[in-house]
Design a protein around this motif. Structure first.
Motif, PDB file in Angstrom:
ATOM      1  N   ALA A  46       0.833  -1.204   0.000  1.00 11.18           N
ATOM      2  CA  ALA A  46       0.000   0.000   0.000  1.00 11.18           C
ATOM      3  C   ALA A  46       0.866   1.252   0.000  1.00 11.18           C
ATOM      4  O   ALA A  46       0.573   2.234  -0.694  1.00 11.18           O
ATOM      5  N   LEU A  47       1.946   1.237   0.768  1.00 13.82           N
ATOM      6  CA  LEU A  47       2.869   2.367   0.781  1.00 13.82           C
ATOM      7  C   LEU A  47       3.455   2.594  -0.608  1.00 13.82           C
ATOM      8  O   LEU A  47       3.608   3.737  -1.057  1.00 13.82           O
ATOM      9  N   MET A  48       3.756   1.519  -1.312  1.00 14.71           N
ATOM     10  CA  MET A  48       4.366   1.623  -2.641  1.00 14.71           C
ATOM     11  C   MET A  48       3.343   1.953  -3.730  1.00 14.71           C
ATOM     12  O   MET A  48       3.720   2.159  -4.889  1.00 14.71           O
ATOM     13  N   GLY A  49       2.065   1.971  -3.393  1.00 17.22           N
ATOM     14  CA  GLY A  49       1.031   2.246  -4.390  1.00 17.22           C
ATOM     15  C   GLY A  49       0.750   1.068  -5.289  1.00 17.22           C
ATOM     16  O   GLY A  49       0.343   1.242  -6.452  1.00 17.22           O
ATOM     17  N   LEU A  50       0.936  -0.151  -4.779  1.00 17.67           N
ATOM     18  CA  LEU A  50       0.798  -1.357  -5.593  1.00 17.67           C
ATOM     19  C   LEU A  50      -0.471  -2.150  -5.279  1.00 17.67           C
ATOM     20  O   LEU A  50      -0.561  -3.321  -5.640  1.00 17.67           O
ATOM     21  N   ILE A  51      -1.420  -1.527  -4.602  1.00 20.70           N
ATOM     22  CA  ILE A  51      -2.706  -2.184  -4.347  1.00 20.70           C
ATOM     23  C   ILE A  51      -3.677  -1.779  -5.456  1.00 20.70           C
ATOM     24  O   ILE A  51      -4.080  -0.621  -5.555  1.00 20.70           O
ATOM     25  N   ASP A  52      -4.028  -2.731  -6.298  1.00 20.41           N
ATOM     26  CA  ASP A  52      -4.933  -2.459  -7.416  1.00 20.41           C
ATOM     27  C   ASP A  52      -6.376  -2.720  -7.020  1.00 20.41           C
ATOM     28  O   ASP A  52      -6.652  -3.492  -6.089  1.00 20.41           O
ATOM     29  N   PRO A  53      -7.353  -2.106  -7.716  1.00 15.42           N
ATOM     30  CA  PRO A  53      -8.756  -2.411  -7.473  1.00 15.42           C
ATOM     31  C   PRO A  53      -9.007  -3.909  -7.644  1.00 15.42           C
ATOM     32  O   PRO A  53      -8.349  -4.546  -8.490  1.00 15.42           O
ATOM     33  N   PRO A  54      -9.906  -4.498  -6.817  1.00 15.40           N
ATOM     34  CA  PRO A  54     -10.857  -3.843  -5.914  1.00 15.40           C
ATOM     35  C   PRO A  54     -10.298  -3.451  -4.556  1.00 15.40           C
ATOM     36  O   PRO A  54     -11.060  -3.077  -3.660  1.00 15.40           O
ATOM     37  N   GLY A  55      -8.989  -3.546  -4.353  1.00 13.19           N
ATOM     38  CA  GLY A  55      -8.410  -3.130  -3.080  1.00 13.19           C
ATOM     39  C   GLY A  55      -8.583  -1.638  -2.858  1.00 13.19           C
ATOM     40  O   GLY A  55      -8.454  -0.840  -3.785  1.00 13.19           O
ATOM     41  N   GLN A  56      -8.873  -1.256  -1.607  1.00 16.42           N
ATOM     42  CA  GLN A  56      -9.062   0.152  -1.244  1.00 16.42           C
ATOM     43  C   GLN A  56      -8.093   0.511  -0.127  1.00 16.42           C
ATOM     44  O   GLN A  56      -8.036  -0.189   0.897  1.00 16.42           O
ATOM     45  N   VAL A  57      -7.358   1.595  -0.308  1.00 20.67           N
ATOM     46  CA  VAL A  57      -6.366   2.044   0.667  1.00 20.67           C
ATOM     47  C   VAL A  57      -6.797   3.385   1.241  1.00 20.67           C
ATOM     48  O   VAL A  57      -7.087   4.325   0.494  1.00 20.67           O
ATOM     49  N   THR A  58      -6.854   3.472   2.569  1.00 20.58           N
ATOM     50  CA  THR A  58      -7.119   4.739   3.244  1.00 20.58           C
ATOM     51  C   THR A  58      -6.120   4.892   4.386  1.00 20.58           C
ATOM     52  O   THR A  58      -5.573   3.911   4.885  1.00 20.58           O
ATOM     53  N   ALA A  59      -5.889   6.136   4.802  1.00 18.55           N
ATOM     54  CA  ALA A  59      -4.982   6.396   5.922  1.00 18.55           C
ATOM     55  C   ALA A  59      -5.200   7.819   6.398  1.00 18.55           C
ATOM     56  O   ALA A  59      -5.580   8.696   5.617  1.00 18.55           O
ATOM     57  N   SER A  60      -4.967   8.035   7.681  1.00 14.31           N
ATOM     58  CA  SER A  60      -4.980   9.403   8.200  1.00 14.31           C
ATOM     59  C   SER A  60      -3.738  10.152   7.742  1.00 14.31           C
ATOM     60  O   SER A  60      -3.770  11.361   7.522  1.00 14.31           O
ATOM     61  N   ALA A  61      -2.622   9.412   7.624  1.00  9.56           N
ATOM     62  CA  ALA A  61      -1.380  10.018   7.144  1.00  9.56           C
ATOM     63  C   ALA A  61      -0.535   8.945   6.488  1.00  9.56           C
ATOM     64  O   ALA A  61      -0.431   7.825   6.978  1.00  9.56           O
ATOM     65  N   LEU A  62       0.051   9.297   5.360  1.00 13.04           N
ATOM     66  CA  LEU A  62       0.996   8.426   4.656  1.00 13.04           C
ATOM     67  C   LEU A  62       2.057   9.361   4.082  1.00 13.04           C
ATOM     68  O   LEU A  62       1.972   9.796   2.946  1.00 13.04           O
ATOM     69  N   ARG A  63       3.049   9.686   4.911  1.00 11.96           N
ATOM     70  CA  ARG A  63       4.011  10.723   4.552  1.00 11.96           C
ATOM     71  C   ARG A  63       5.417  10.153   4.464  1.00 11.96           C
ATOM     72  O   ARG A  63       5.835   9.357   5.298  1.00 11.96           O
ATOM     73  N   PHE A  64       6.144  10.622   3.455  1.00 10.10           N
ATOM     74  CA  PHE A  64       7.551  10.288   3.304  1.00 10.10           C
ATOM     75  C   PHE A  64       8.322  11.586   3.187  1.00 10.10           C
ATOM     76  O   PHE A  64       8.109  12.360   2.257  1.00 10.10           O
ATOM     77  N   GLN A  65       9.172  11.840   4.167  1.00 13.33           N
ATOM     78  CA  GLN A  65       9.946  13.086   4.230  1.00 13.33           C
ATOM     79  C   GLN A  65       9.047  14.308   4.069  1.00 13.33           C
ATOM     80  O   GLN A  65       9.366  15.250   3.341  1.00 13.33           O
ATOM     81  N   GLY A  66       7.915  14.270   4.756  1.00 16.63           N
ATOM     82  CA  GLY A  66       6.982  15.384   4.755  1.00 16.63           C
ATOM     83  C   GLY A  66       6.052  15.449   3.566  1.00 16.63           C
ATOM     84  O   GLY A  66       5.139  16.284   3.532  1.00 16.63           O
ATOM     85  N   GLN A  67       6.246  14.582   2.566  1.00 14.06           N
ATOM     86  CA  GLN A  67       5.393  14.586   1.377  1.00 14.06           C
ATOM     87  C   GLN A  67       4.225  13.623   1.586  1.00 14.06           C
ATOM     88  O   GLN A  67       4.424  12.481   1.997  1.00 14.06           O
ATOM     89  N   ASP A  68       3.029  14.071   1.298  1.00 15.59           N
ATOM     90  CA  ASP A  68       1.822  13.261   1.465  1.00 15.59           C
ATOM     91  C   ASP A  68       1.657  12.357   0.247  1.00 15.59           C
ATOM     92  O   ASP A  68       1.319  12.825  -0.845  1.00 15.59           O
TER      93      ASP A  68
END
Length: 314
Positions: A46-68
Motif C-alpha cells: 500500500a505504501l508503494m502504491g501497488l494495491i490495485d482495485p478492488p483493493g481500497q487504501v485509506t490512511a490518516s497520514a501516509l508521509r515520506f519526508q513530509g510529502q503526502d
C-alpha cells in the motif's frame, strides 16, 4: 522519514490491514514480524502504491519526508517510488521480467529515474552488479533471469532496488526459497548496503533471529494490526503482548528437551470470523470478557488490555 497513521486496506468485505501506525527514522532498521496473513506485505505494498482495485487504501497520514503520498499527483508519486523508496520482493524470479536481460532491466530503471542512457547506463548497471557481489558481472548483464540461480536473481533484485540510491528500502522476505547459506549472504549484503548508503531499511520476515540481529526496532503484526512495537532487544527479552510472547516461545531454542514445539491453537481470523473485540482474544490464554467485547487501542506501543509483566511472563 516515514510516517504511517491509521493505514487500512480492504478487499471487499475483508480488512487485510486494520489501522496500522508505523514510523521509520532516517538510517533506521525496522523489523516487521508476524504470521502469514498478518498484513505485513500488504501494508508495504500500500505504501508503494501497488494495491490495485478492488483493493481500497485509506490512511490518516501516509508521509515520506513530509510529502503526502495519498494526495500527491500520480506522476510525482511514480517519480518517487523506485527512486527514493524501493522494494525487494519475495520471489525474484516472478518479479523480474523473463523476456529481458538483467542488464536491460537495470538500465530501464536508470533511464526512467536518473535519465542515464547508452554507455553511462551500462557502466552504472555493471557497477551495481559488482556492488551486490555477483561474480563475472559483465557476462551476467547479458543473462536472462532463468539463466541465473535463485540467489543471483535475488541479488539482481537488490541491485534494481538500490540503483537510484533510495532513502528507504523495503525488503519483503528477501530470502524466501533460498538455502541457509545463501540466506545469510543476502542478509549480510542488505545490512552492508544499508550501512554504506545510510538508507533506512524495513525488513519483513518470519525469522525472529534475523530481526534480533539486524534491527533496532521491531513491529509485531497480527491480523492486520500492529500489536506491539518497541526497541530491540528489549521487546524480545521481555515481551508485553501475549502474541509476541507466543512467537518467542515457539522458537526451537526455547523448546530444548521438549517433545513438541510450543504452538498457539487456532488460526489468524479471516473475513468471516473476525472477532468484535480484540482480534487475538480467541487464541489468547489471558483473554477476559472485556477482550471479547472491546477492541484495544495502541497505548505505549502495545495493543492489549492485560499486558504481560515480568512476573506474569515468568
Amino acid at each position: 522519514m516515514l510516517e504511517i497513521q491509521d493505514l487500512r486496506v480492504r478487499f471487499g468485505a475483508f480488512t487485510a490491514v486494520d489501522g496500522v501506525d508505523l514510523r521509520v527514522a532516517p538510517g533506521e532498521v525496522l523489523g516487521i514480524v508476524g504470521e502469514s496473513g498478518s498484513g505485513k506485505s500488504v501494508s508495504m505494498m500500500a505504501l508503494m502504491g501497488l494495491i490495485d482495485p478492488p483493493g481500497q487504501v485509506t490512511a490518516s497520514a501516509l508521509r515520506f519526508q513530509g510529502q503526502d503520498l495519498l494526495t500527491m499527483p500520480a506522476a510525482s508519486r511514480r517519480r518517487l517510488i523506485g527512486r527514493d523508496i524501493a522494494m525487494v520482493f519475495q520471489d525474484a524470479l516472478a518479479s523480474l521480467n523473463p523476456s529481458y536481460t538483467v542488464g536491460h532491466q537495470i538500465e530501464e530503471v536508470l533511464r526512467a529515474h536518473l535519465g542515464l542512457r547508452g554507455d553511462a547506463a551500462r557502466r552504472r548497471a555493471l557497477e551495481l552488479l559488482e556492488q551486490v557481489e555477483i561474480p563475472d558481472p559483465a557476462s551476467r548483464l547479458k543473462a536472462y533471469p532463468h539463466e541465473l540461480s535463485g540467489g543471483m536473481n535475488q541479488r539482481v533484485m537488490i541491485a534494481l532496488a538500490i540503483a537510484c540510491g533510495p532513502r528507504l528500502l523495503i525488503a519483503d522476505e528477501p530470502t524466501t526459497a533460498l538455502d541457509v547459506t545463501i540466506q545469510a549472504q543476502i542478509m549480510d549484503l542488505l545490512l552492508r548496503l544499508q550501512r554504506e548508503q545510510g538508507m533506512a531499511l524495513v525488513m519483513i520476515t518470519h525469522d525472529l533471529a534475523v530481526v534480533a540481529e539486524m534491527a533496532q526496532r521491531v513491529a509485531v503484526m497480527y491480523a492486520g494490526q500492529v500489536v506491539e512495537t518497541g526497541p530491540l532487544p528489549e521487546v524480545f527479552a521481555a515481551p508485553r503482548h501475549p502474541y509476541t510472547a507466543a512467537l518467542m516461545a515457539a522458537i526451537p531454542e526455547h523448546n530444548r528437551g521438549a517433545r513438541r514445539l510450543q504452538a498457539l491453537p487456532g488460526i489468524v481470523p479471516g473475513a468471516l470470523d473476525r472477532p468484535a473485540g480484540c482480534l487475538f482474544s480467541p487464541r489468547c490464554p489471558r483473554a477476559q470478557p472485556r477482550c471479547q467485547a472491546e477492541r484495544p487501542a495502541v497505548v505505549d506501543g502495545m495493543r492489549c488490555f492485560y499486558p504481560l509483566t515480568e512476573e506474569t511472563a515468568a
